[in-house]
Enzyme design. Structure first.
Site, PDB file in Angstrom:
ATOM      1  CG  ASP A 200      74.885 -38.888 -64.252  1.00  0.00           C
ATOM      2  OD1 ASP A 200      74.100 -37.942 -64.457  1.00  0.00           O
ATOM      3  OD2 ASP A 200      74.580 -39.880 -63.573  1.00  0.00           O
ATOM      4  CG  HIS A 235      71.131 -37.459 -62.572  1.00  0.00           C
ATOM      5  ND1 HIS A 235      71.995 -38.511 -62.763  1.00  0.00           N
ATOM      6  CD2 HIS A 235      69.960 -38.012 -62.138  1.00  0.00           C
ATOM      7  CE1 HIS A 235      71.385 -39.645 -62.466  1.00  0.00           C
ATOM      8  NE2 HIS A 235      70.146 -39.376 -62.082  1.00  0.00           N
ATOM      9  CB  SER A 392      69.973 -42.008 -60.142  1.00  0.00           C
ATOM     10  OG  SER A 392      69.496 -42.235 -61.431  1.00  0.00           O
TER      11      SER A 392
END
Length: 446
Positions: A200, A235, A392
């Protein structure tokens, strides 16, 4: 059956305060606008004339790497990156340089000079598929529900509020929520002994949810141009917090390694392949290791065929691959990690047990999990939490569940996609036409 079988609230001193959650910004929390723009420009330049070669053999040892590098150099290529554990190679092959090495044998195709390069590379010994490198993208976080954005969460049977509603939902059969957010009674190891690799944007490893004790670390994908493993976007930290945060995570004792492939919203497909190769190598070198890879991203263009191939080869050596369904509502069965046969692909549900609009469905989606308005780590703070929405956020719920299951199972290191699918879907309720990722009917209370 599984895919392979069926085609902020803010924290202070570790205590959660009843503050309204802060929705994470889409822009990087620590990187300046100018630095981000410069990185984007360099990133896009770095993929020009770069190709990813999938070799016929599933792995590539030192002799293989030397031979392939020699062939590529002789063809006019440079910047060779070998991914030995998944049998793939990336190289920069400028048309002029390739043509100069063998003008008499360069093939002209309808694709022009680039087509000639592809034909030359495809003709090299041991090469099965040639794909261009390209830009991979993180999904933009979806807007959380209006209720969560204003600090309102699902009500429990007792009349309270369940901020970590995703943890609450995966351990009971039906709504309303019961306020129980842990499963220690059934999974006393809490994921200990399992490593979750989060491919990520990096991880804020010193955040309070991760303990700053070495349980959670972050690295850059080998060979990447990304300068630092720090999470400049947020994220990856949010995803890791859902999988294994101290209070925000499904498996709070699991080890987490972040592999950074996104310096901003974007990264390269070659870096994604590099990260997958790194995880596959870890499993291949230690078959008894219990390893999960979470990929909360996807893409739908042709060059992503490379990472589908890498995902399948990693699954073949025993890596449990968890991927997020796409958020465009399109067909997931296109080239991206979610289309890999050996992966568990996760759609997103909301607080009312509806599939979130836009979350992909279809034969390549395995299960559904909470993904709307999920509270987890805010990388821009030392201890804060923030709300994000999307597939996600759904995928790491499944990664955490898999860690719980694998940690308790004597044969956890041998468990594959079909095994984990059976464990998390057996007796599960149906949400949005899919089985809800679930701890099991015998484990619906702490």
């Amino acid at each position: 059956m599984g895919k392979a079988l069926r085609a902020a609230a803010i924290t202070a001193g570790g205590a959660l305060l009843a503050a309204t959650p802060v929705i994470a910004a889409v822009v990087a929390p620590t990187a300046s606008v100018s630095a981000t723009a410069a990185f984007e420009t360099a990133l896009r330049a770095s993929v020009q004339d770069v190709y990813i070669l999938t070799l016929s053999a599933p792995t590539c040892d030192d002799d293989c790497a030397s031979t392939v590098t020699t062939h590529l150099t002789a063809t006019g290529c440079d910047r060779v990156r070998v991914f030995p554990a998944v049998g793939m190679v990336a190289a920069h092959c400028a048309p002029a340089a390739v043509a100069a090495t063998a003008e008499a044998t360069t093939t002209t195709t309808t694709h022009g000079r680039t087509g000639g390069v592809v034909d030359r590379l495809a003709a090299l010994p041991g090469v099965s598929v040639v794909s261009p490198d390209g830009i991979a993208s993180l999904p933009l976080p979806s807007t959380p529900s209006a209720a969560a954005a204003h600090g309102s969460y699902p009500r429990t049977r007792q009349g309270g509020s369940s901020k970590f509603w995703g943890l609450d939902r995966i351990n009971q059969f039906a709504l309303p929520l019961d306020g129980v957010t842990n499963t220690t009674r059934c999974f006393p190891r809490r994921g200990k002994g399992v490593t979750i690799y989060v491919v990520d944007s990096g991880i804020a490893e010193k955040h309070a949810q991760f303990g700053n004790n070495g349980r959670v670390t972050s690295i850059v994908a080998p060979g990447s141009m990304i300068p630092s493993p720090a999470d400049d976007f947020g994220h990856g930290s949010h995803v890791a917090g859902i999988a294994a945060g101290r209070t925000s995570g499904v498996a709070p004792a699991a080890t987490v390694v972040g592999i950074k492939v996104f310096g901003t919203l974007h990264g390269t497909i070659a870096d994604v392949v590099s990260a997958i190769d790194y995880v596959a190598a870890a499993k291949a070198s230690k078959p008894a290791a219990k390893i999960i890879l979470n990929a909360s991203f996807g893409d739908g263009h042709t060059s992503a065929a490379s990472w589908s191939a890498a995902a399948n080869r990693a699954a073949d050596v025993g890596v449990l691959f968890i991927t997020a369904a796409r958020q465009d509502g399109g067909d997931l069965c296109v080239d991206n990690p979610g289309s890999a046969a050996g992966s568990l692909t996760v759609a997103s549900s909301d607080m009312t047990d509806m599939r979130v609009p836009g979350s992909s469905n279809g034969s390549c989606v395995s299960v559904i999990a909470p993904g709307d308005s999920v509270l987890s780590v805010d990388a821009a703070t030392d201890a804060g939490l923030t709300v994000l929405s999307g597939t996600s956020m759904a995928a790491p719920h499944v990664a955490g569940l898999a860690a719980l299951i694998m940690a308790e199972a004597p044969n956890g290191a041998e468990m594959r996609e079909a095994d984990v699918y059976q464990a998390i879907s057996q007796g599960a309720p149906t949400v949005g036409g899919l089985p809800l990722a679930f701890v099991g009917p015998e484990c619906t209370a702490a």
